[in-house]
Write a protein that holds these residues in place. Structure first.
Motif, PDB file in Angstrom:
ATOM      1  N   ILE A  87      27.301  75.111  29.895  1.00  0.00           N
ATOM      2  CA  ILE A  87      28.188  76.227  29.513  1.00  0.00           C
ATOM      3  C   ILE A  87      28.837  75.965  28.163  1.00  0.00           C
ATOM      4  O   ILE A  87      28.920  76.858  27.323  1.00  0.00           O
ATOM      5  N   VAL A  88      29.273  74.741  27.941  1.00  0.00           N
ATOM      6  CA  VAL A  88      29.876  74.405  26.646  1.00  0.00           C
ATOM      7  C   VAL A  88      28.828  74.540  25.544  1.00  0.00           C
ATOM      8  O   VAL A  88      29.113  75.067  24.464  1.00  0.00           O
ATOM      9  N   GLY A  89      27.605  74.096  25.823  1.00  0.00           N
ATOM     10  CA  GLY A  89      26.518  74.228  24.854  1.00  0.00           C
ATOM     11  C   GLY A  89      26.232  75.681  24.510  1.00  0.00           C
ATOM     12  O   GLY A  89      25.996  76.019  23.349  1.00  0.00           O
ATOM     13  N   GLU A  90      26.263  76.552  25.519  1.00  0.00           N
ATOM     14  CA  GLU A  90      26.066  77.991  25.277  1.00  0.00           C
ATOM     15  C   GLU A  90      27.175  78.540  24.388  1.00  0.00           C
ATOM     16  O   GLU A  90      26.907  79.331  23.475  1.00  0.00           O
ATOM     17  N   ASN A  91      28.410  78.128  24.658  1.00  0.00           N
ATOM     18  CA  ASN A  91      29.528  78.586  23.828  1.00  0.00           C
ATOM     19  C   ASN A  91      29.395  78.070  22.399  1.00  0.00           C
ATOM     20  O   ASN A  91      29.693  78.791  21.441  1.00  0.00           O
ATOM     21  N   ASP A  92      28.944  76.821  22.250  1.00  0.00           N
ATOM     22  CA  ASP A  92      28.713  76.271  20.909  1.00  0.00           C
ATOM     23  C   ASP A  92      27.651  77.089  20.174  1.00  0.00           C
ATOM     24  O   ASP A  92      27.787  77.374  18.977  1.00  0.00           O
ATOM     25  N   ASP A  93      26.593  77.484  20.896  1.00  0.00           N
ATOM     26  CA  ASP A  93      25.522  78.284  20.282  1.00  0.00           C
ATOM     27  C   ASP A  93      26.040  79.645  19.833  1.00  0.00           C
ATOM     28  O   ASP A  93      25.699  80.121  18.740  1.00  0.00           O
ATOM     29  N   LYS A  94      26.860  80.290  20.651  1.00  0.00           N
ATOM     30  CA  LYS A  94      27.440  81.596  20.283  1.00  0.00           C
ATOM     31  C   LYS A  94      28.330  81.461  19.049  1.00  0.00           C
ATOM     32  O   LYS A  94      28.291  82.291  18.147  1.00  0.00           O
ATOM     33  N   ARG A  95      29.124  80.414  19.051  1.00  0.00           N
ATOM     34  CA  ARG A  95      30.031  80.157  17.936  1.00  0.00           C
ATOM     35  C   ARG A  95      29.240  79.929  16.652  1.00  0.00           C
ATOM     36  O   ARG A  95      29.540  80.498  15.608  1.00  0.00           O
ATOM     37  N   THR A  96      28.204  79.085  16.731  1.00  0.00           N
ATOM     38  CA  THR A  96      27.378  78.804  15.561  1.00  0.00           C
ATOM     39  C   THR A  96      26.681  80.065  15.073  1.00  0.00           C
ATOM     40  O   THR A  96      26.628  80.325  13.862  1.00  0.00           O
ATOM     41  N   ALA A  97      26.180  80.885  15.982  1.00  0.00           N
ATOM     42  CA  ALA A  97      25.513  82.137  15.596  1.00  0.00           C
ATOM     43  C   ALA A  97      26.494  83.060  14.874  1.00  0.00           C
ATOM     44  O   ALA A  97      26.153  83.646  13.838  1.00  0.00           O
ATOM     45  N   TYR A  98      27.712  83.189  15.381  1.00  0.00           N
ATOM     46  CA  TYR A  98      28.738  84.017  14.735  1.00  0.00           C
ATOM     47  C   TYR A  98      29.013  83.506  13.319  1.00  0.00           C
ATOM     48  O   TYR A  98      29.053  84.277  12.363  1.00  0.00           O
ATOM     49  N   LEU A  99      29.193  82.203  13.199  1.00  0.00           N
ATOM     50  CA  LEU A  99      29.506  81.618  11.891  1.00  0.00           C
ATOM     51  C   LEU A  99      28.339  81.767  10.924  1.00  0.00           C
ATOM     52  O   LEU A  99      28.538  82.110   9.757  1.00  0.00           O
ATOM     53  N   ASN A 100      27.115  81.537  11.396  1.00  0.00           N
ATOM     54  CA  ASN A 100      25.933  81.709  10.548  1.00  0.00           C
ATOM     55  C   ASN A 100      25.815  83.154  10.062  1.00  0.00           C
ATOM     56  O   ASN A 100      25.509  83.392   8.878  1.00  0.00           O
ATOM     57  N   ARG A 101      26.044  84.113  10.966  1.00  0.00           N
ATOM     58  CA  ARG A 101      25.983  85.539  10.581  1.00  0.00           C
ATOM     59  C   ARG A 101      26.998  85.872   9.492  1.00  0.00           C
ATOM     60  O   ARG A 101      26.796  86.796   8.714  1.00  0.00           O
ATOM     61  N   ASN A 102      28.084  85.135   9.454  1.00  0.00           N
ATOM     62  CA  ASN A 102      29.136  85.391   8.479  1.00  0.00           C
ATOM     63  C   ASN A 102      29.032  84.491   7.248  1.00  0.00           C
ATOM     64  O   ASN A 102      29.971  84.395   6.460  1.00  0.00           O
ATOM     65  N   GLY A 103      27.881  83.832   7.084  1.00  0.00           N
ATOM     66  CA  GLY A 103      27.611  83.094   5.858  1.00  0.00           C
ATOM     67  C   GLY A 103      28.013  81.634   5.844  1.00  0.00           C
ATOM     68  O   GLY A 103      28.014  81.007   4.785  1.00  0.00           O
ATOM     69  N   TYR A 104      28.336  81.070   6.990  1.00  0.00           N
ATOM     70  CA  TYR A 104      28.736  79.669   7.054  1.00  0.00           C
ATOM     71  C   TYR A 104      27.598  78.809   7.593  1.00  0.00           C
ATOM     72  O   TYR A 104      26.831  79.250   8.429  1.00  0.00           O
ATOM     73  N   LYS A 105      27.532  77.593   7.102  1.00  0.00           N
ATOM     74  CA  LYS A 105      26.568  76.629   7.617  1.00  0.00           C
ATOM     75  C   LYS A 105      27.339  75.648   8.501  1.00  0.00           C
ATOM     76  O   LYS A 105      28.387  75.127   8.108  1.00  0.00           O
ATOM     77  N   VAL A 106      26.813  75.416   9.691  1.00  0.00           N
ATOM     78  CA  VAL A 106      27.462  74.525  10.655  1.00  0.00           C
ATOM     79  C   VAL A 106      26.573  73.307  10.884  1.00  0.00           C
ATOM     80  O   VAL A 106      25.387  73.447  11.170  1.00  0.00           O
ATOM     81  N   ILE A 107      27.165  72.129  10.735  1.00  0.00           N
ATOM     82  CA  ILE A 107      26.452  70.909  11.102  1.00  0.00           C
ATOM     83  C   ILE A 107      27.280  70.181  12.159  1.00  0.00           C
ATOM     84  O   ILE A 107      28.505  70.205  12.129  1.00  0.00           O
ATOM     85  N   ARG A 108      26.575  69.582  13.106  1.00  0.00           N
ATOM     86  CA  ARG A 108      27.220  68.924  14.242  1.00  0.00           C
ATOM     87  C   ARG A 108      26.808  67.464  14.323  1.00  0.00           C
ATOM     88  O   ARG A 108      25.660  67.124  14.048  1.00  0.00           O
ATOM     89  N   PHE A 109      27.774  66.665  14.735  1.00  0.00           N
ATOM     90  CA  PHE A 109      27.522  65.253  14.969  1.00  0.00           C
ATOM     91  C   PHE A 109      28.164  64.866  16.290  1.00  0.00           C
ATOM     92  O   PHE A 109      29.250  65.350  16.617  1.00  0.00           O
ATOM     93  N   GLU A 110      27.504  63.996  17.028  1.00  0.00           N
ATOM     94  CA  GLU A 110      28.140  63.426  18.206  1.00  0.00           C
ATOM     95  C   GLU A 110      29.205  62.444  17.727  1.00  0.00           C
ATOM     96  O   GLU A 110      29.029  61.767  16.707  1.00  0.00           O
ATOM     97  N   ASN A 111      30.283  62.361  18.472  1.00  0.00           N
ATOM     98  CA  ASN A 111      31.368  61.448  18.104  1.00  0.00           C
ATOM     99  C   ASN A 111      30.861  60.035  17.834  1.00  0.00           C
ATOM    100  O   ASN A 111      31.254  59.399  16.854  1.00  0.00           O
TER     101      ASN A 111
END
Length: 124
Positions: free
Chosen positions: A77-101
């Motif tokens: 569920i958290v992964g799905e929310n992360d995907d939605k968030r990333t899609a929203y940000l990408n649509r608005n012109g932002y690049k998202v990169i993720r790293f594990e702690n």
């Protein structure tokens, strides 16, 4: 009609301040490398709001967002929310990169290089 503000809306200020005061250990470790324009002269902000989302780190010059993920991000569920968030940000012109702690602690130089690799102007 005035366009809707999507960055650091006033109603998010208290939450942003609280999050800045309580960084995770990985966020604090990486922030030490990003603050004060230490990484290639780029200014990063921590706990910056875009829309309804709070970013761990944001560089406006690059439209670049850095997110650090702990164990909780491995749940579906958290992964799905992360995907939605990333899609929203990408649509608005932002690049998202993720790293594990753990990557921040175990491979800091690689993490910093990957961030640099995502800059538009690759000058050192």
């Amino acid at each position: 009609m005035k366009p809707k503000k999507i960055h650091n809306r006033p109603e998010t200020k208290t939450n942003r301040i609280q999050l800045r005061k309580n960084l995770t250990s990985a966020e604090a470790f990486l922030w030490n490398e990003l603050k004060g324009k230490k990484l290639n002269g780029r200014k990063f902000r921590r706990q910056h709001v875009i829309g309804i989302y709070i970013m761990d780190f944001y560089c406006s010059e690059e439209n670049l967002i850095i997110e650090l993920d702990g164990e909780v991000h491995n749940h579906a569920i958290v992964g799905e929310n992360d995907d939605k968030r990333t899609a929203y940000l990408n649509r608005n012109g932002y690049k998202v990169i993720r790293f594990e702690n753990k990557m921040v602690f175990e491979n800091l130089l690689s993490v910093l290089q990957e961030i640099r690799d995502n800059f538009n102007d690759k000058k050192e």
